[in-house]
Write a protein that holds these residues in place. Structure first.
Motif, short mmCIF file in Angstrom:
data_model
loop_
_atom_site.label_atom_id
_atom_site.label_comp_id
_atom_site.label_asym_id
_atom_site.label_seq_id
_atom_site.Cartn_x
_atom_site.Cartn_y
_atom_site.Cartn_z
N SER A 197 0.84 -1.21 0.00
CA SER A 197 0.00 0.00 0.00
C SER A 197 0.88 1.26 0.00
O SER A 197 0.55 2.26 -0.63
N GLN A 198 2.05 1.18 0.68
CA GLN A 198 2.97 2.34 0.65
C GLN A 198 3.52 2.54 -0.77
O GLN A 198 3.68 3.67 -1.23
N TYR A 239 7.41 5.02 3.17
CA TYR A 239 7.19 6.12 4.11
C TYR A 239 7.44 5.73 5.57
O TYR A 239 7.87 6.55 6.35
N THR A 286 0.61 7.53 -6.33
CA THR A 286 -0.55 8.45 -6.42
C THR A 286 -0.29 9.77 -5.70
O THR A 286 -1.03 10.73 -5.87
N ALA A 287 0.78 9.83 -4.86
CA ALA A 287 1.02 11.05 -4.06
C ALA A 287 1.41 12.23 -4.96
O ALA A 287 1.93 12.04 -6.06
N ASP A 288 1.14 13.43 -4.44
CA ASP A 288 1.49 14.63 -5.21
C ASP A 288 3.01 14.80 -5.29
O ASP A 288 3.55 15.27 -6.28
N VAL A 289 3.69 14.43 -4.19
CA VAL A 289 5.14 14.60 -4.14
C VAL A 289 5.79 13.26 -4.46
O VAL A 289 5.36 12.22 -3.95
N HIS A 303 2.00 1.81 -3.54
CA HIS A 303 0.94 2.41 -4.37
C HIS A 303 0.76 3.89 -4.04
O HIS A 303 0.55 4.73 -4.91
N ARG A 304 0.88 4.17 -2.71
CA ARG A 304 0.70 5.56 -2.28
C ARG A 304 1.78 6.46 -2.90
O ARG A 304 1.53 7.61 -3.26
N ALA A 305 2.99 5.88 -3.07
CA ALA A 305 4.10 6.65 -3.66
C ALA A 305 3.77 7.07 -5.08
O ALA A 305 4.19 8.14 -5.54
N GLN A 311 2.54 10.78 -12.31
CA GLN A 311 1.71 10.56 -11.14
C GLN A 311 0.45 9.76 -11.53
O GLN A 311 -0.17 10.01 -12.56
N PRO A 323 8.29 10.10 -4.25
CA PRO A 323 8.90 9.48 -3.06
C PRO A 323 10.39 9.82 -2.98
O PRO A 323 11.00 10.25 -3.97
#
Length: 1287
Positions: free
Chosen positions: A221-222, A263, A228-231, A224-226, A682, A233
């Motif tokens: 999940s981290q 993260y 979709t995140a605006d910033v 995937h979050r990387a 992104q 990783p």
């Protein structure tokens, strides 16, 4: 787990990405179509529907199955765990690609899967699925075109489903709309490339040797979050993937490990060598979904190796429940097909005629009633989402079930969870049971499902409905809040409310000791998991504490053991069961017949030559530890419940590991990548750089550990090969030895060509035949092995319990054979459905000939019984006690087995080939001619032994009996003027006295099942001129089972003739018609004892008489040393041919001056009467006053008994009276006291010769000693013997 020991110590073996291949575009999933095609094939007819093609399919294009592909995997291959591309693709996306538009929900989903290899080792997969925008214009325009075509031709068309599998497939596809609003809007507009954005599913997958579910879930999940995140990783994604593949080791046993995601750090721990193996799936969720009682019932079905089908819309739930149940099996392991997530293209696996544990995805809105499964006779159906289960009929309960559920509930409650979720289990009604409250229908239940899921789903540890309601009431009511505050101030506590609060707050108080909420939840889950598992483990440690004493280790070395595995008995089942508490027996007798128990015992035996299997090592260590603390004699087994005593320590061990991290892995770092690599847009998961991910580092310290471990393993392997057998040969033996088809324990998920499916089916056919051979052999050995030991007595020493278990497992095997390759399923029992087809008028053939049993001499007067298949079916159909088809099929099998017609009936059923072809597919077992013949031959071998499995189970049914009285015509008037009567008695009761019509020697009567027949009382009222009757024997037949009993008599009934008896009690023997040798009856049970025939012709010698007495007493003692259910008839041992009465009669007849010239014959009873008369007169004259008090009492008792017998209203004759005196004396322990009185009586000199045994003091004292040995046993006399006597 099993995969871990072999794999070198890397945390993850592969990272894979599955999704749409933009180069090949939209490909319909032909696999699902091909399976439907194969399934719908009828005997010779062409397939009823073609492969679905995009143009013909009536489904909306967004709902169709499209092929997914493994887009990338890193590394390409790992030598100790080859990458199975088909299986990974199929299990990452079991339904293929999923398309959505911006109007649909697109939340990411997580699920796990498991790949079980053919040798039983496992690999785990963890999948994070999310939706990614489709950027390929070709795919968007293809979808757009499909929608236009679909809208143009959307005329509803229905095709009748051609097989049970097809109807299953169609019911699963019926309602697959993510949300009802979006589906209606889509029907109106569908997908329009100019207006809508198209999204497609993509899966990130980690493949690991051990189930570190929480750690993998957080890592993915981290990752995937990387994206979709605006910033962006901190590092390129390659660094994190490379780190988990090559730089994160498996934690060592008993240690914890910390490694870094994108993260946050991630912590995992691994149990030590003496602890229960790793299980990271949250058991709390399984308990909350099903409720403690339902989960224990499913667990019991798993232990008994039934077919278990889990049903849920959520893949992760299927996995959680399946893994939860299998981890609770410690120290045993599931040995059969295990597919927790069954991909849509593999529905034909449900046709497998073997035990399985599978998970099937349900579609929202699909009703259980529409789900047609190939076989349900032995199926445990678990509807996970609706919290209810359907259980098979007649299965035993787990020992101490109530106390176990109570203990589990307390553990759950201590973590703030309720154990009361789940609808009560539904058992299909079993024979003889009264159907109580009818369970609610699935439809009705569904109306409350949404509400119940909100209230007590418990995914977040919610409390159950009532507790939540109470809490809401408290929180919402100001007065109650003030009242509670007041009680607190005054020092009064409201315990119940506080407990509820604690339960709800247990999840709320997070972040203690600097841990994140997620870590806190993980710790809580791990502690609860281990405590629940310890409760189950403790049950097995108690139940099998002494198992080692019953393991038979007879082979000198591994090679000879493996070679002779099938012929050897490895476990002394009978002794083990006799050592168990009575309440445990129904469950244990079934369980010790399972494959998982057999494998457990095999592992134990092999541990003397090889390293102990890990689960066995932990289990044995626990038993040894328990012995140290609790020394108890194994013979005094108690069924009292022992609670688990190590719950706290087990939870503390985990907490300590997670609090104090033992090892931290290398942090992710920059890799040697070219400038410009590692950048991405992104929202889109990039194509990773294969060159840096396909090879690991060569310099870190634990990769050397891996290399040395590998070298050590290689050395060990060479050594084993050198010492033991050649490995191939060993593997062959192991596969043969260990199971009925471990080779088909896990069908391959990959190659699904028709040839492979055909081969799998062929393996099933071979497996079924082998299982049939093993089961029939086991049934024969159990019966005949014991009979041979006790030839002198016709009781086979197999417990009724064991016999019932074996017959139940035969019924289950027949159901599985009849379910294999079924075209269209009708009803829950495939066998009964086939029988009904055979019985229906359209199918009746001219050759349904009735077999009549051939007459032998004893059958001259008994009309022959017509025997045919449909007649036996009618008997079963008329039994109102049986409510279900499965129950009817089982009753029919039992009846056919008892009549020794099972093989013959099934042969007749299968002789209608047209019917078999209509009902079964080409590959079905019943259409494999050679195997079918062998199968019938194995069943035929069961005719060699006698079963009473129908009579002994259906004890309350009405049975018609036929009685025939056979007089000795040459010597007597066959017709008598008196009014005869008869009373038939059996082990379960008697018929009551029934008048026989005058001059009729045959009658029929209906009566509740009497069980095995034991005695017949026959008599008449002495009316009229011809009141004497010489009877040869009485024949009685059970008209349903055909069992015929002969009750020999050979004596007169009448005043002034023989011993003046108007009534005789006759003892029966089971008769075997002479024609049965033809129907495969090679040997038979020795006959039961019977009534003594007329006065013996050859006078026995004194030595023979003494031997006969010893033998008869011995038989009575042996009778009482058997388990109660195995004993048989005591009446036979007291009054039959070689009985105690017969032996004592011979003793008293020896040297007896019975014949008088020109006078009536004198009987032994005359001597007893005269002796009593003498004692009474002596007593009156006072001669007995001086005798010791006990002797006076004994004298009184003898006189009292003899006078009571003489004053009975029954006319039982002098020999009958002597028999009654012996029986009552044996029952009341008076015989040894009466004998000296008769010996001391002066009359003996007049009535006995000098050489008589009764006048030999030493012989009499020996006889008294022998008779005293039966004083230790409680002798109860059958009602027919003591009728009319009140003593």
């Amino acid at each position: 787990m099993s995969g871990s020991s072999a794999a070198p110590c890397r945390f993850a073996h592969y990272f894979a990405i599955c999704g749409i291949d933009t180069e090949t575009g939209l490909e319909p999933d032909e696999l699902a179509g091909m399976i439907s095609l194969l399934q719908s094939e009828k005997a010779q007819s062409p397939p009823q529907r073609d492969l679905p093609s995009p143009t013909e399919n009536t489904q909306s294009p967004l709902k169709r199955t499209f092929k997914s592909k493994v887009l990338a995997r890193y590394p390409q291959n790992v030598e100790w765990n080859p990458f199975d591309q088909d299986a990974v693709n199929m299990l990452c996306m079991p339904k293929g690609l999923s398309f959505r538009t911006q109007a649909d929900q697109r939340d990411p989903q997580f699920h796990s899967f498991i790949i079980t290899r053919e040798d039983g080792s496992r690999t785990y997969g963890f999948v994070h699925t999310f939706y990614e925008e489709v950027t390929s214009p070709q795919i968007c325009s293809a979808m757009h075109t499909l929608y236009q075509m679909h809208n143009a031709e959307s005329t509803p068309s229905s095709s009748s489903s051609s097989s049970s599998m097809d109807s299953l497939a169609s019911s699963l596809d019926e309602a697959d709309s993510p949300t009802s609003s979006s589906s209606s809007s889509r029907r109106a507009g569908g997908y329009d490339s100019s207006r809508d954005t198209l999204y497609v599913s993509k899966a990130l997958c980690l493949i690991t040797p051990m189930p570190f579910m929480h750690a993998c879930r957080r890592f993915l999940s981290q990752l995937h979050r990387a994206v979709t995140a605006d910033v962006a990783p901190p590092l390129p994604l390659e660094s994190y993937v490379h780190n988990i593949l090559y730089e994160v080791p498996l934690p060592a046993p008993g240690r914890s490990l910390k490694f870094h995601g994108v993260y946050e750090p991630i912590v995992c721990q691994r149990p030590g060598l003496g602890e229960l193996q790793l299980a990271d799936f949250p058991l709390a969720e399984a308990f909350t979904l099903l409720g403690a009682e339902n989960l224990v019932q499913v667990f019991t079905c798993t232990l008994l190796e039934m077919q278990i089908l889990l049903y849920s819309h959520d893949y992760q739930r299927l996995m959680t429940v399946a893994e939860g149940i299998t981890t609770l099996l410690f120290p045993f392991q599931w040995q059969h097909v295990y597919v927790p997530i069954l991909p849509a293209s593999l529905l034909h696996f449900l046709d497998a005629p073997v035990p399985y544990l599978m998970g099937l995805q349900s579609k929202e809105g699909t009703d259980r009633s529409k789900l047609e499964l190939p076989q349900e006779a032995n199926l445990c159906f678990v509807d996970v989402d609706n919290h209810y289960i359907e259980l098979p009929e007649d299965f035993p309960q787990f020992p101490n079930k109530t106390e176990l559920i109570q203990e589990l509930s307390e553990v759950l409650l201590s973590f703030g969870l309720s154990a009361n979720t789940g609808a009560p289990p539904r058992t299909r009604t079993s024979p003889g049971s009264t159907p109580g409250s009818t369970p609610s229908t699935p439809g009705r239940e569904r109306k409350t499902v949404a509400l119940r899921q909100l209230e007590d789903d418990g995914r977040n540890g919610n409390l159950a409905v009532e507790e939540l309601a109470v809490l809401e009431l408290l929180q919402g009511n100001a007065t109650l809040e003030r009242l509670q505050a007041l009680t607190k101030r005054t020092g009064v506590t409201v315990a119940r409310v506080d407990a509820l609060r604690a339960g709800v707050k247990a999840q709320g108080t997070e972040g203690q000791g600097g841990r994140t909420a997620a870590e806190e939840e993980e710790l809580r889950n791990a502690k609860l998991n281990v405590q629940l598992r310890e409760v189950f483990a403790s049950r097995f440690t108690t139940m099998f504490a002494d198992y080692e004493a019953f393991v038979i280790q007879s082979a000198p070395d591994l090679e000879s053991w493996l070679t002779n595995r099938e012929q050897m008995h490895n476990f002394d089942k009978a002794s083990f069961l006799s050592d168990q508490p009575e309440p445990y027996l129904p469950f244990l007798s079934h369980f010790i017949e399972t494959q998982m128990f057999a494998t457990f015992v095999d592992n134990k035996i092999m541990s003397q030559w090889e390293e102990k299997e890990p689960l066995l090592r932990v289990f044995d260590a626990r038993i040894d530890k328990a012995r140290l603390y609790n020394v108890r004699a194994p013979s005094h087994r108690s069924s009292s419940y022992q609670r688990c005593s190590i719950l706290k320590e087990s939870a503390q061990a985990i907490e300590q590991r997670l609090m104090k991290i033992d090892h931290t892995a290398i942090h992710p770092h920059l890799l040697d990548m070219k400038i410009g690599q590692g950048k991405y847009a992104q929202g889109f998961f990039p194509k990773l750089q294969a060159d840096v991910l396909n090879a690991g580092p060569t310099n870190n310290k634990w990769s050397h550990r891996t290399a040395t471990a590998q070298r050590r393993k290689d050395r060990h392997r060479q050594q084993t090969e050198h010492l033991a057998l050649d490995n191939d040969l060993k593997e062959k033996y192991m596969q043969e030895a260990r199971s009925l088809g471990k080779n088909l324990r896990q069908p391959k998920l990959s190659d699904l060509s028709p040839a492979v499916i055909a081969q799998t089916n062929w393996k099933f056919v071979e497996g079924l035949l082998k299982e049939c051979r093993m089961k029939t052999k086991r049934m024969l050995v159990e019966k005949m092995g014991r009979e041979a030991v006790e030839l002198g007595h016709g009781e086979a020493n197999i417990t009724g319990l064991e016999e019932n278990t074996l017959i139940a497992s035969l019924c289950d095997l027949l159901e599985r054979i009849w379910s294999h390759g079924l075209q269209v399923k009708q009803g829950k029992s495939a066998l009964w459905s086939h029988l009904l087809h055979y019985q229906s008028p359209g199918n009746t053939h001219t050759h349904t000939h009735t077999h009549t049993r051939r007459k032998s001499d004893c059958f001259l007067a008994m009309p022959s019984l017509r025997v045919f298949l449909i007649q036996d079916m009618r008997h079963i159909q008329s039994m109102s006690e049986i409510k279900t088809d499965v129950g009817r099929a089982r009753a029919w099998i039992r009846l056919s087995l008892e009549k020794k017609l099972l093989s013959q009936h099934l042969k007749q059923l299968l002789s209608r080939q047209a019917l078999t072809k209509k009902l079964y597919k080409r590959y079905a077992f019943l259409r494999c001619e050679e195997e079918k013949e062998q199968f019938l031959f194995h069943l035929l071998s069961l005719n060699a032994v006698d079963y009473f499995c129908f009579t002994s189970v259906f004890t309350t049914i009405m049975i018609p009996y036929r009685v025939v009285i056979i007089p000795i015509k040459k010597l007597s008037n066959a017709m008598t003027t008196s009014n005869p009567w008869v009373c038939v008695s059996g082990e379960l009761g008697d018929s009551g006295i029934m008048q026989i019509p005058k001059n009729v020697l045959e009658m029929t009567f209906d009566c509740q099942n009497l069980g095995k027949l034991t005695t017949v009382q026959l008599g008449h009222d002495n009316a009229g001129l011809l009141a004497k009757w010489l009877v040869d024997c009485v024949m009685v037949r059970n008209e349903i089972t055909g069992h015929t009993y002969r009750f020999p008599c050979g004596r007169w009934l009448g005043k002034g003739v023989d011993d003046g008896s108007l009534e005789r009690v006759l003892i029966g023997e089971l008769v075997v018609p002479s024609g049965e040798e033809d129907s495969g009856r090679g040997c038979r049970t020795p006959p039961l004892q019977r009534s003594p025939s007329q006065t013996r012709r050859i006078k026995p010698t004194s030595a023979q008489i003494q031997e006969a007495i010893g033998e008869s007493v011995n038989n009575i003692i042996k009778h009482f040393h058997k388990p109660e259910k195995e004993r048989g008839s005591l009446t036979v041992l007291l009054c039959g041919e070689n009985s105690l009465v017969a032996a004592l009669e011979q003793f008293f007849h020896h040297g007896f001056k019975s014949a008088r010239l020109f006078q009536k014959t004198v009987f032994v009873w005359d001597f007893v009467e005269k002796a009593v008369a003498y004692m009474e007169s002596a007593d009156q004259m006072g001669d007995l006053q001086e005798t010791a008090e006990p002797l006076g009492m004994t004298c009184q008792s003898l006189c009292h008994y003899v006078n009571s017998i003489n004053s009975t209203p029954r006319n039982i004759g002098k020999d009958g009276k002597f028999q009654l005196l012996v029986c009552l004396g044996a029952r009341d322990r008076l015989l040894p006291q009466w004998l000296p009185l008769l010996v001391e009586c002066p009359l003996i000199l007049r009535m006995y010769e000098d050489t008589a045994l009764l006048r030999d003091r030493s012989t009499v004292s020996t006889l008294i000693g022998v008779l005293e040995t039966i004083h230790d046993f409680p002798i109860t006399l059958e009602a027919s013997l003591v009728k009319g006597i009140d003593l």
